[in-house]
Write a protein that holds these residues in place. Sequence first.
Motif, PDB file in Angstrom:
ATOM      1  N   LEU A  82       0.828  -1.212   0.000  1.00 11.87           N
ATOM      2  CA  LEU A  82       0.000   0.000   0.000  1.00 11.87           C
ATOM      3  C   LEU A  82       0.860   1.260   0.000  1.00 11.87           C
ATOM      4  CD1 LEU A  82      -2.802  -1.046   2.525  1.00 11.87           C
ATOM      5  CD2 LEU A  82      -2.953  -0.932   0.026  1.00 11.87           C
ATOM      6  N   LEU A  83       1.983   1.210   0.717  1.00 17.64           N
ATOM      7  CA  LEU A  83       2.912   2.333   0.730  1.00 17.64           C
ATOM      8  C   LEU A  83       3.496   2.567  -0.662  1.00 17.64           C
ATOM      9  CD1 LEU A  83       4.554   4.499   2.203  1.00 17.64           C
ATOM     10  CD2 LEU A  83       6.191   2.706   2.824  1.00 17.64           C
ATOM     11  N   GLN A  84       3.853   1.493  -1.362  1.00 16.85           N
ATOM     12  CA  GLN A  84       4.385   1.638  -2.727  1.00 16.85           C
ATOM     13  C   GLN A  84       3.324   2.221  -3.651  1.00 16.85           C
ATOM     14  OE1 GLN A  84       7.348   1.629  -3.107  1.00 16.85           O
ATOM     15  NE2 GLN A  84       8.265   0.168  -1.752  1.00 16.85           N
ATOM     16  N   GLN A  85       2.083   1.810  -3.479  1.00 19.38           N
ATOM     17  CA  GLN A  85       1.013   2.375  -4.304  1.00 19.38           C
ATOM     18  C   GLN A  85       0.861   3.874  -4.036  1.00 19.38           C
ATOM     19  OE1 GLN A  85      -2.600   0.116  -3.832  1.00 19.38           O
ATOM     20  NE2 GLN A  85      -1.723  -1.682  -4.832  1.00 19.38           N
ATOM     21  N   GLN A  86       0.938   4.255  -2.780  1.00 21.71           N
ATOM     22  CA  GLN A  86       0.856   5.667  -2.422  1.00 21.71           C
ATOM     23  C   GLN A  86       2.015   6.440  -3.050  1.00 21.71           C
ATOM     24  OE1 GLN A  86       1.737   6.675   1.691  1.00 21.71           O
ATOM     25  NE2 GLN A  86       0.012   8.119   1.700  1.00 21.71           N
ATOM     26  N   ASN A  87       3.206   5.888  -2.964  1.00 20.86           N
ATOM     27  CA  ASN A  87       4.375   6.551  -3.553  1.00 20.86           C
ATOM     28  C   ASN A  87       4.276   6.633  -5.074  1.00 20.86           C
ATOM     29  OD1 ASN A  87       5.565   6.990  -1.069  1.00 20.86           O
ATOM     30  ND2 ASN A  87       6.743   5.103  -1.136  1.00 20.86           N
ATOM     31  N   LYS A  88       3.734   5.589  -5.696  1.00 17.99           N
ATOM     32  CA  LYS A  88       3.562   5.613  -7.156  1.00 17.99           C
ATOM     33  C   LYS A  88       2.589   6.712  -7.575  1.00 17.99           C
ATOM     34  CE  LYS A  88       2.235   1.750  -8.692  1.00 17.99           C
ATOM     35  NZ  LYS A  88       1.844   0.415  -9.144  1.00 17.99           N
ATOM     36  N   ARG A  89       1.540   6.920  -6.776  1.00 17.85           N
ATOM     37  CA  ARG A  89       0.606   8.016  -7.083  1.00 17.85           C
ATOM     38  C   ARG A  89       1.314   9.365  -7.001  1.00 17.85           C
ATOM     39  NH1 ARG A  89      -2.832   4.876  -3.914  1.00 17.85           N
ATOM     40  NH2 ARG A  89      -2.568   6.236  -2.105  1.00 17.85           N
ATOM     41  N   ARG A  90       2.149   9.524  -5.991  1.00 21.75           N
ATOM     42  CA  ARG A  90       2.904  10.772  -5.847  1.00 21.75           C
ATOM     43  C   ARG A  90       3.864  10.963  -7.023  1.00 21.75           C
ATOM     44  NH1 ARG A  90       5.668  10.121  -0.503  1.00 21.75           N
ATOM     45  NH2 ARG A  90       6.577  12.139  -0.964  1.00 21.75           N
ATOM     46  N   ILE A  91       4.528   9.892  -7.424  1.00 21.36           N
ATOM     47  CA  ILE A  91       5.440   9.967  -8.575  1.00 21.36           C
ATOM     48  C   ILE A  91       4.660  10.242  -9.846  1.00 21.36           C
ATOM     49  CG2 ILE A  91       6.952   8.581 -10.043  1.00 21.36           C
ATOM     50  CD1 ILE A  91       8.217   7.480  -7.548  1.00 21.36           C
ATOM     51  N   GLY A  92       3.454   9.675  -9.958  1.00 20.44           N
ATOM     52  CA  GLY A  92       2.613   9.939 -11.126  1.00 20.44           C
ATOM     53  C   GLY A  92       2.299  11.421 -11.253  1.00 20.44           C
ATOM     54  N   LYS A  93       2.021  12.061 -10.127  1.00 21.95           N
ATOM     55  CA  LYS A  93       1.766  13.512 -10.143  1.00 21.95           C
ATOM     56  C   LYS A  93       3.020  14.270 -10.576  1.00 21.95           C
ATOM     57  CE  LYS A  93      -1.695  13.320  -6.496  1.00 21.95           C
ATOM     58  NZ  LYS A  93      -2.007  13.611  -5.092  1.00 21.95           N
ATOM     59  N   LEU A  94       4.168  13.828 -10.077  1.00 20.19           N
ATOM     60  CA  LEU A  94       5.433  14.464 -10.453  1.00 20.19           C
ATOM     61  C   LEU A  94       5.708  14.295 -11.944  1.00 20.19           C
ATOM     62  CD1 LEU A  94       8.007  15.912  -9.450  1.00 20.19           C
ATOM     63  CD2 LEU A  94       8.995  13.654  -9.077  1.00 20.19           C
ATOM     64  N   LEU A  95       5.469  13.102 -12.466  1.00 21.22           N
ATOM     65  CA  LEU A  95       5.677  12.860 -13.894  1.00 21.22           C
ATOM     66  C   LEU A  95       4.714  13.690 -14.737  1.00 21.22           C
ATOM     67  CD1 LEU A  95       6.290   9.006 -13.931  1.00 21.22           C
ATOM     68  CD2 LEU A  95       7.956  10.808 -14.373  1.00 21.22           C
ATOM     69  N   SER A  96       3.499  13.883 -14.248  1.00 26.31           N
ATOM     70  CA  SER A  96       2.544  14.739 -14.958  1.00 26.31           C
ATOM     71  C   SER A  96       3.057  16.174 -15.036  1.00 26.31           C
ATOM     72  CB  SER A  96       1.185  14.732 -14.264  1.00 26.31           C
ATOM     73  OG  SER A  96       0.595  13.480 -14.369  1.00 26.31           O
ATOM     74  N   LYS A  97       3.642  16.653 -13.951  1.00 29.77           N
ATOM     75  CA  LYS A  97       4.216  18.000 -13.958  1.00 29.77           C
ATOM     76  C   LYS A  97       5.356  18.099 -14.959  1.00 29.77           C
ATOM     77  CE  LYS A  97       3.058  19.270  -9.232  1.00 29.77           C
ATOM     78  NZ  LYS A  97       3.543  19.625  -7.902  1.00 29.77           N
ATOM     79  N   PHE A  98       6.211  17.052 -14.995  1.00 34.53           N
ATOM     80  CA  PHE A  98       7.296  17.014 -15.991  1.00 34.53           C
ATOM     81  C   PHE A  98       6.743  17.079 -17.402  1.00 34.53           C
ATOM     82  CE2 PHE A  98      10.487  14.797 -13.071  1.00 34.53           C
ATOM     83  CZ  PHE A  98      11.351  15.874 -13.063  1.00 34.53           C
TER      84      PHE A  98
END
Length: 160
Positions: A137-153
Amino acid sequence: MIFKYLSFSISIVFLSFIVGMIITALIRKTNFYNTTLSNLNFIKSEMINKIIGVGIIKWIVKNTFFKFLNPKLKFDRKMNISDVKNIRNEMTKSEIDHLFAFIFVILFVIATFYKQKYLLAFTILFVNLIMNLYPSLLQQQNKRRIGKLLSKFENRKQTN
């Protein structure tokens, strides 16, 4: 007696890590892994993650020896987009490892419950939740955060 059950449970869970890594390695190149498993998202709400205590597991992973278990998941502010994508892929692999490990241990829980050893079954289940389901669940949470970062990129890239 509970110490014996707890040590047995921890042993089974550590063994399950290896089983999870093996199963993930076997299916990593399949379409099922790339389309279905890599996009799992059980809990989308950050509030629910907070309520169930994913933040506590995050603190434990960041501040204990667990931080040394997967050095590929280190995040640095000076990373480029391909580095971030690589970390996301490693997080996905780790998440899937833990999910298969969780399922493996659940088989032990069912067998133990069937043998009417309820305290042992509960102890194994508890340790499995803490050491396999919560990290996933922690990895899923982190992946969502990274997804937001990649969207900004990507948005920055499109505007330039």
